[in-house]
Design an enzyme around this catalytic site. Structure first.
Site, PDB file in Angstrom:
ATOM      1  N   ARG A 142       8.754   1.372   8.169  1.00  0.00           N
ATOM      2  CA  ARG A 142       7.537   1.193   7.304  1.00  0.00           C
ATOM      3  C   ARG A 142       6.796   2.638   7.378  1.00  0.00           C
ATOM      4  NH1 ARG A 142       4.654   2.275  11.157  1.00  0.00           N
ATOM      5  NH2 ARG A 142       3.091   1.777   9.968  1.00  0.00           N
ATOM      6  N   GLY A 143       5.707   2.333   6.819  1.00  0.00           N
ATOM      7  CA  GLY A 143       4.944   3.746   6.559  1.00  0.00           C
ATOM      8  C   GLY A 143       5.401   4.647   5.574  1.00  0.00           C
ATOM      9  N   ALA A 144       4.231   5.125   4.857  1.00  0.00           N
ATOM     10  CA  ALA A 144       4.756   5.575   3.462  1.00  0.00           C
ATOM     11  C   ALA A 144       5.692   6.764   3.595  1.00  0.00           C
ATOM     12  CB  ALA A 144       3.238   6.058   2.931  1.00  0.00           C
TER      13      ALA A 144
ATOM     14  N   ARG B 165       8.596  -2.230  -2.121  1.00  0.00           N
ATOM     15  CA  ARG B 165       7.239  -2.296  -1.740  1.00  0.00           C
ATOM     16  C   ARG B 165       6.499  -1.355  -2.977  1.00  0.00           C
ATOM     17  NH1 ARG B 165       5.326  -1.383   4.109  1.00  0.00           N
ATOM     18  NH2 ARG B 165       3.949  -2.844   3.468  1.00  0.00           N
TER      19      ARG B 165
ATOM     20  N   GLN C 236       0.277  -3.748  13.616  1.00  0.00           N
ATOM     21  CA  GLN C 236       0.934  -2.284  13.712  1.00  0.00           C
ATOM     22  C   GLN C 236       0.298  -1.366  14.537  1.00  0.00           C
ATOM     23  OE1 GLN C 236       0.437  -3.835  10.600  1.00  0.00           O
ATOM     24  NE2 GLN C 236       1.997  -3.202   9.167  1.00  0.00           N
TER      25      GLN C 236
ATOM     26  N   ASP D 281      -1.280   5.288   1.633  1.00  0.00           N
ATOM     27  CA  ASP D 281      -0.051   5.123   1.064  1.00  0.00           C
ATOM     28  C   ASP D 281      -0.009   5.802  -0.379  1.00  0.00           C
ATOM     29  OD1 ASP D 281      -0.418   3.014   3.286  1.00  0.00           O
ATOM     30  OD2 ASP D 281       1.566   2.917   2.704  1.00  0.00           O
TER      31      ASP D 281
ATOM     32  N   ASN E 274      -4.649   2.212   1.792  1.00  0.00           N
ATOM     33  CA  ASN E 274      -4.124   2.385   3.211  1.00  0.00           C
ATOM     34  C   ASN E 274      -3.959   1.054   3.640  1.00  0.00           C
ATOM     35  OD1 ASN E 274      -2.831   3.905   5.383  1.00  0.00           O
ATOM     36  ND2 ASN E 274      -4.896   3.366   6.569  1.00  0.00           N
ATOM     37  N   LYS E 275      -3.616   0.715   4.831  1.00  0.00           N
ATOM     38  CA  LYS E 275      -3.472  -0.589   5.235  1.00  0.00           C
ATOM     39  C   LYS E 275      -4.971  -1.463   5.314  1.00  0.00           C
ATOM     40  CE  LYS E 275      -0.673  -2.149   6.717  1.00  0.00           C
ATOM     41  NZ  LYS E 275       0.071  -3.105   5.623  1.00  0.00           N
TER      42      LYS E 275
HETATM   43  O1  MRU Z   1       2.571  -1.802   5.859  1.00  0.00           O
HETATM   44  P1  MRU Z   1       2.813  -0.644   6.447  1.00  0.00           P
HETATM   45  O2  MRU Z   1       3.051  -0.861   8.155  1.00  0.00           O
HETATM   46  O3  MRU Z   1       4.138   0.164   5.960  1.00  0.00           O
HETATM   47  O4  MRU Z   1       1.523   0.321   6.302  1.00  0.00           O
HETATM   48  C1  MRU Z   1       1.531   1.378   6.844  1.00  0.00           C
HETATM   49  C2  MRU Z   1       0.138   2.120   6.746  1.00  0.00           C
HETATM   50  O5  MRU Z   1      -0.753   1.837   6.066  1.00  0.00           O
HETATM   51  C3  MRU Z   1      -0.119   3.489   6.935  1.00  0.00           C
HETATM   52  O6  MRU Z   1      -1.216   3.846   7.479  1.00  0.00           O
HETATM   53  C4  MRU Z   1       0.459   4.738   5.778  1.00  0.00           C
HETATM   54  O7  MRU Z   1       1.560   4.141   5.307  1.00  0.00           O
HETATM   55  C5  MRU Z   1       0.634   6.040   6.336  1.00  0.00           C
HETATM   56  S1  MRU Z   1       1.825   6.369   7.185  1.00  0.00           S
HETATM   57  C6  MRU Z   1       1.895   8.009   7.639  1.00  0.00           C
END
Ligand code: MRU
Length: 351
Positions: free
Chosen positions: A50-52, A93, A200, A241, A251-252
């Site tokens: 996970r994470g963009a 996603r 997270q 994201d 973002n999250k």
């Molecule tokens: O649902 P996730 O854990 O994939 O969400 C991740 C985030 O929101 C991060 O802040 C974002 O992807 C940036 S990662 C460099």
């Protein structure tokens, strides 16, 4: 601190794709070999990876390995299958633009070269996936260098979710300036929001910062206002994201709360952003598709039920911070200040 001591979300070694299963962190460090398209799709969907930027890299390699069984097909059939597998992976996603960006880059590469066999094409797209991976490492290093200039001795920095080594190729986006500042001997504190519902911040951010020797304090999401009111926070840095053309940023979930609080307490709010997260085809935040996730993530804490079985639940995975709450974007090309509609567009000329 070398980036080697940080955990790696994605590995590609001798033609094998391996993900660290982040759902098991911080208690277990389990690496899982990825062998099929469906497995990669599920790993992305269930947040094992996970994470963009990390899901972009995972998508690029995932698409590659899904084509292993098609190297004896004709070039036309290979490309047709590549596109259909790519579309499937992108559907895992919807919010982070990096996934479609990386998958489409692999497809475009395959379409733009003249290959005589599918085996040849496989090698070309393998090289492209490796480029995406290697480029991301450089991008994170640059974000770290530019961002660390903002960090001074004695500061308290708040971050939300995980935009560290676990969310990228290495180092991180929002956490890259923190690792660089640590390397430069700066003395500061980091406050990590736990980031409900999937934690997270608690499971991943506090884990990787603590392991790297950063002075990190974990707080519940609803403690951010308290920490700010006590003068503990001097700057916020988060990842993202998708950044729309006008600078509105997904973002999250919970990021917008933090941005509103930062405005109230007059605290600079920075978004760390590789240029691949900037999407000028999405004009404003209203056009960003927000992923809705399973209600069980809210009604359960790990496997333990914490709410009535059939209660109504809202579970958006992301929110959109309006551009006017953002002080600047820390990118691989430097720090971008308002007006974002003009200045963000300029990064496309570099990319
Ligand atoms: O649902 P996730 O854990 O994939 O969400 C991740 C985030 O929101 C991060 O802040 C974002 O992807 C940036 S990662 C460099």
């Amino acid at each position: 601190m070398g980036s080697d001591i940080l955990p790696k979300a994605v590995k590609y070694e001798n033609g094998q794709l391996i993900f660290l299963d982040q759902t098991k962190l911080p208690l277990e460090l389990i690496y899982e070999k990825q062998e099929t398209l469906e497995q990669v799709y599920n790993s992305i969907k269930t947040l094992k990876v996970r994470g963009a930027p990390a899901i972009g890299i995972a998508g690029a390699f995932g698409l590659l390995i899904s084509m292993k069984n098609h190297i004896n097909n004709s070039v036309d059939e290979f490309i047709k299958m590549l596109k259909s597998n790519g579309e499937y992976l992108i559907s895992s996603r919807p919010t982070a633009v990096n996934l479609s960006w990386a998958v489409n880059r692999i497809i475009k590469k395959a379409e733009s070269v003249e290959a005589h066999t599918s085996e040849e094409l496989y090698k070309i797209i393998e090289q492209e996936a490796v480029y995406i991976f290697e480029e991301d490492k450089k991008i994170c290093q640059n974000i770290g260098e530019y961002g660390q200039d903002l960090i001074c001795d004695g500061m308290g920095i708040l971050t939300h979710c995980n935009a560290g080594a676990l969310a990228v190729s290495e180092l991180g986006t929002a956490l890259a300036p923190i690792y660089k500042a640590l390397d430069n001997g700066k003395k500061f504190k980091v406050y990590a929001d736990e980031t409900r519902p999937l934690l997270q911040g608690a499971r991943l951010t506090s884990y990787e910062l603590y392991s790297a020797g950063v002075d990190v304090t974990l707080i519940c999401d609803n403690m951010a206002a308290y920490a700010m009111s006590k003068g503990l926070i001097n700057m916020v840095i988060v990842g993202c994201d998708r950044v729309a053309a006008n600078g509105d940023t997904a973002n999250k979930i919970g990021t917008m709360n933090v941005a509103i609080l930062a405005k109230y307490f007059n605290i600079p709010f920075y978004v760390a952003c590789p240029s691949s997260t900037y999407d000028n085809m999405t004009l404003t935040g209203k056009d960003i598709i927000i992923e809705e996730r399973d209600k069980k993530e809210v009604t359960h804490f790990s496997s333990c039920q914490t709410a009535p079985e059939n209660v109504n639940v809202l579970n958006p995975a992301f929110d959109v911070t309006p551009n006017e709450l953002i002080t600047g974007f820390i990118t691989e090309y430097g720090i971008i200040k308002p007006p974002f509609i003009v200045n963000l567009e300029k990064i496309l000329n570099n990319r």
